[in-house]
Design a protein around this motif. Structure first.
Motif, mmCIF file in Angstrom:
data_model
loop_
_atom_site.group_PDB
_atom_site.id
_atom_site.type_symbol
_atom_site.label_atom_id
_atom_site.label_comp_id
_atom_site.label_asym_id
_atom_site.label_seq_id
_atom_site.Cartn_x
_atom_site.Cartn_y
_atom_site.Cartn_z
ATOM 1 N N GLU A 120 37.507 43.335 36.661
ATOM 2 C CA GLU A 120 37.351 44.354 35.632
ATOM 3 C C GLU A 120 38.662 44.619 34.892
ATOM 4 N N LEU A 121 39.780 44.475 35.603
ATOM 5 C CA LEU A 121 41.086 44.724 34.994
ATOM 6 C C LEU A 121 41.662 43.494 34.302
ATOM 7 N N GLY A 122 40.944 42.358 34.427
ATOM 8 C CA GLY A 122 41.437 41.130 33.820
ATOM 9 C C GLY A 122 42.618 40.536 34.560
ATOM 10 N N MET A 123 42.665 40.727 35.890
ATOM 11 C CA MET A 123 43.756 40.223 36.715
ATOM 12 C C MET A 123 43.215 39.254 37.752
ATOM 13 N N THR A 124 44.107 38.534 38.408
ATOM 14 C CA THR A 124 43.704 37.728 39.554
ATOM 15 C C THR A 124 43.709 38.625 40.793
ATOM 16 N N GLN A 125 42.927 38.264 41.787
ATOM 17 C CA GLN A 125 42.870 39.065 43.008
ATOM 18 C C GLN A 125 44.225 39.128 43.720
ATOM 19 N N PRO A 126 44.941 37.997 43.851
ATOM 20 C CA PRO A 126 46.257 38.078 44.502
ATOM 21 C C PRO A 126 47.223 39.019 43.779
ATOM 22 N N SER A 127 47.180 39.021 42.436
ATOM 23 C CA SER A 127 48.086 39.896 41.670
ATOM 24 C C SER A 127 47.785 41.364 41.941
ATOM 25 N N LEU A 128 46.488 41.712 41.967
ATOM 26 C CA LEU A 128 46.125 43.104 42.219
ATOM 27 C C LEU A 128 46.449 43.493 43.666
ATOM 28 N N THR A 129 46.250 42.571 44.604
ATOM 29 C CA THR A 129 46.581 42.846 46.003
ATOM 30 C C THR A 129 48.074 43.127 46.151
ATOM 31 N N THR A 130 48.906 42.328 45.473
ATOM 32 C CA THR A 130 50.359 42.533 45.513
ATOM 33 C C THR A 130 50.720 43.881 44.901
ATOM 34 N N GLN A 131 50.073 44.214 43.782
ATOM 35 C CA GLN A 131 50.346 45.492 43.126
ATOM 36 C C GLN A 131 49.964 46.658 44.033
ATOM 37 N N LEU A 132 48.811 46.538 44.710
ATOM 38 C CA LEU A 132 48.369 47.602 45.616
ATOM 39 C C LEU A 132 49.366 47.786 46.764
ATOM 40 N N ARG A 133 49.876 46.681 47.291
ATOM 41 C CA ARG A 133 50.850 46.795 48.377
ATOM 42 C C ARG A 133 52.117 47.504 47.912
#
Length: 328
Positions: free
Chosen positions: A30-43
């Motif tokens: 939904e945010l137009g990101m890759t899953q690894p990128s969002l996971t890194t951002q969340l961490r």
């Protein structure tokens, strides 16, 4: 300073998106990101806040107590920022002209809908956003990011329709057919029984809202437990024609060489099709006019699809017989 504020708002938006989507994977899409990128951002966010924001499990992500606390403060900030962006965008649109922002899950009726809308509204900037998540599109309409959305709701798996949206129902129960290799023994029949597919491998797209739950329901009712592989419906044609998988499909699906589209006996799997708008939203044309164009486009596709047409002729509905289309 401004960049720092933008970064903080982006972090808050990411946290809200994960909570709304129920998983990092869906939120990333939904945010137009890759899953690894969002996971890194969340961490990074969790490290900065000093605690875990979500419990991660096989069924998705749910907020921790700290996550709930952060969400209570983040949602108003994100909403205000969206409202500000929409206000600025609206002012820009008023200077440039009128626009109509449409969202839709995958449907062959969309192309004809856009064609009719451009005839009806020649001076309107009409844009389309497609997404496999009907819930995401409905949320975007509620937040003012889209003007209208055409979505499907899998039977037995209700969508999370935001309060205040008006629904225009196109069809209460559209049967879902099955796509299989034309060399499959069941392809020789006009109607396929689920039991005929018990030993086949099914291709399922778990990112489609309600799809996985709907299929599990009909498999359980039929007493079968087929092998399942997860994938994207838009890229399954080669696997279907090779006889590697069978997969559910819309009744309007276009058959390809080596592939057969057949109805399922008893129509166990179905969806509800509807258009959603905000009643207080300013539309380029009345909602009834937009819905009339959508209906005409769907009718055109439905009656031109051979397998679906044959199914419709055997039923007492749900679609009236086609009539010559009138110009908007």
């Amino acid at each position: 300073m401004l960049r720092s504020v933008e970064l903080e708002v982006r972090h808050l938006r990411a946290v809200c998106a994960i909570a709304d989507a129920g998983s990092v994977r869906r939120a990333a899409r939904e945010l137009g990101m890759t899953q690894p990128s969002l996971t890194t951002q969340l961490r990074r966010i969790e490290k900065a806040l000093g605690g875990q924001l979500f419990f991660r499990g096989a069924t998705g992500s749910r907020p921790t107590p700290l996550g709930h606390s952060v969400l209570c403060r983040a949602r108003p900030i994100v909403a205000e920022m969206r409202a500000l962006i929409d206000e600025i965008a609206s002012a820009s649109v008023r200077e440039r002209g009128v626009r109509l922002r449409i969202g839709s899950t995958n449907s062959r009726a969309v192309a004809g809908w856009l064609r009719r809308l451009r005839v009806r509204l020649p001076d309107t900037d009409t844009t389309i956003r497609t997404d496999v998540s009907a819930n995401a599109l409905l949320h975007m309409v509620a937040m003012g990011q889209l003007d209208v959305a055409f979505v499907h709701e899998v039977e037995g798996a209700p969508l999370r329709v935001p309060d205040g949206l008006a629904e225009h129902e196109l069809i209460a129960r559209e049967p879902q057919f099955i796509a299989l290799s034309d060399a499959h023994p069941a392809a020789a029949r006009d109607v396929v029984h689920l039991g005929d597919l018990a030993d086949d491998q099914w291709m399922v797209d778990p990112s489609v809202d309600g799809e996985w739950a709907g299929l599990r329901r009909i498999w359980t009712a039929a007493g079968i437990n087929p092998r399942v592989v997860h994938g994207d419906y838009l890229t399954t044609v080669d696997l279907v024609t090779a006889g590697e998988v069978v997969t559910p499909c819309q009744p309007t699906a276009r058959s390809r060489p080596g592939m057969a589209v057949r109805p399922l006996h008893g129509d166990p799997l179905a969806v509800r099709l509807f258009m959603a708008v905000r009643p207080e939203g300013a539309l380029a044309a009345p909602a009834d006019a937009l819905f009339a164009d959508l209906t005409a486009s769907y009718m055109e596709i439905a009656w031109s699809s051979e397998t679906y047409r044959e199914w419709l002729m055997r039923q007492e509905g749900p679609l009236p017989l086609p009539v010559p289309a009138a110009a908007p």
